[in-house]
Enzyme design. Sequence first.
Site, PDB file in Angstrom:
ATOM      1  N   HIS A  28       1.197  -1.340   0.416  1.00 11.47           N
ATOM      2  CA  HIS A  28      -0.498   0.299  -0.218  1.00 11.47           C
ATOM      3  C   HIS A  28       1.161   0.963  -0.444  1.00 11.47           C
ATOM      4  O   HIS A  28       1.686   1.434   0.885  1.00 11.47           O
ATOM      5  CB  HIS A  28      -0.870  -0.436   0.989  1.00 11.47           C
ATOM      6  CG  HIS A  28      -1.421   1.238   1.497  1.00 11.47           C
ATOM      7  ND1 HIS A  28      -1.489   1.872   2.665  1.00 11.47           N
ATOM      8  CD2 HIS A  28      -2.761   2.471   0.796  1.00 11.47           C
ATOM      9  CE1 HIS A  28      -1.663   3.128   2.178  1.00 11.47           C
ATOM     10  NE2 HIS A  28      -2.569   3.168   1.825  1.00 11.47           N
ATOM     11  N   HIS A 105       2.143  11.277  -0.994  1.00 11.09           N
ATOM     12  CA  HIS A 105       0.767  10.627  -0.297  1.00 11.09           C
ATOM     13  C   HIS A 105       1.089  11.957   0.554  1.00 11.09           C
ATOM     14  O   HIS A 105       1.988  11.639   1.181  1.00 11.09           O
ATOM     15  CB  HIS A 105       1.651   9.263   0.691  1.00 11.09           C
ATOM     16  CG  HIS A 105       0.510   8.724   1.332  1.00 11.09           C
ATOM     17  ND1 HIS A 105       0.636   8.172   3.093  1.00 11.09           N
ATOM     18  CD2 HIS A 105      -0.506   9.179   1.877  1.00 11.09           C
ATOM     19  CE1 HIS A 105      -0.787   7.675   3.007  1.00 11.09           C
ATOM     20  NE2 HIS A 105      -1.232   7.925   2.472  1.00 11.09           N
TER      21      HIS A 105
END
Length: 344
Positions: A28, A105
Amino acid sequence: MDLQDWMSSLPEQLWDTPLTHLAIPGSHDTMSYCLDITSPLVRSESDSLRLLDRLCCCFTRPVIYRWATTQDKTIEEQLSIGIRYFDLRIAHKPDDKTTNLYFTHVIYTHVVVQDTLASLAAWLDSHPKEIVILACSHFEGMDDKLHLSFIRSLKELFGSKICPRQGSSLTLRGLWSSGHQVIISYEAQIAYQYQDLWLDIPYWWADRRTAEELISYMESKKRAGRPRSFFVAGLNLTADRRYITVNRRQSLRTLTYAEWPSLRDWVEQQTPGSDPQSLNIIAGDFVGPLPLSRLVIDLNHKLLQKNSDQMKQQSFPTNFTTEKRGHTLEERNIKLVFQDVSGR
């Protein structure tokens, strides 16, 4: 089993199993190991976080870094420990006059997308029987021109290794025969125009902080039935801002490590395959220090047992019940004959 070549090391009985029915380990937010703590926030972040970041970045940046970092191994290292699904969140920096793309992110990475994918392509050259799934998404700050440029670079980098969306056998044997090693999912409308690009792969995201809550969510998704094609069960935990503010000494790493024993036990109970409650890709955080990859790969041995049980059932005589009943009827007829002879 050698994890860097685990696909080619699978038993031959699984070479004709569709990849959508195998257990495949994934990471992830694959590229968050190289976040640039000095970079701007991505455009989608809230105005309140932007304001706070401008006023006291000396407080916000260390917190962002601790909670946005989900991996600590490079993509080459992840490949070598068996990861085959990569969650790649791609963006163009604001006010950047170049066509360089970065991973994101919350903030942007040090490395550019082109260099990372070139390293991945070189790794595949050395491991011709390993298949990877690249899930490209987000695309913040990218217009049509940048999309076209990126898709062109993907084709130049991977060439004939790219597996088309239709017309290819999605088994290991079939992919080896065709030379295809790269499945690219592209979470944007432009993907419909290219047969080389797969549509976005469903990702089961629990958005929960504890393993107990995440497992409850996953079980509810399983009861509803798996998708027919690729899909991801995301074992990544999520803490809300209140929890992060109150627990200043914690990080996503400490949270993940604390909950790992429960997540590990749940993974070990799972089964790949075509059944409605089976799993396919299982992705998680900190896949280097935590042995998710080996756990997921080992699940494929359950398919061997399942196939063996099915073969036993198929080899069992289908007319056994009829024959047994016929034998019983014959015994009755003999008994009646003896009864007649004996006068009983």
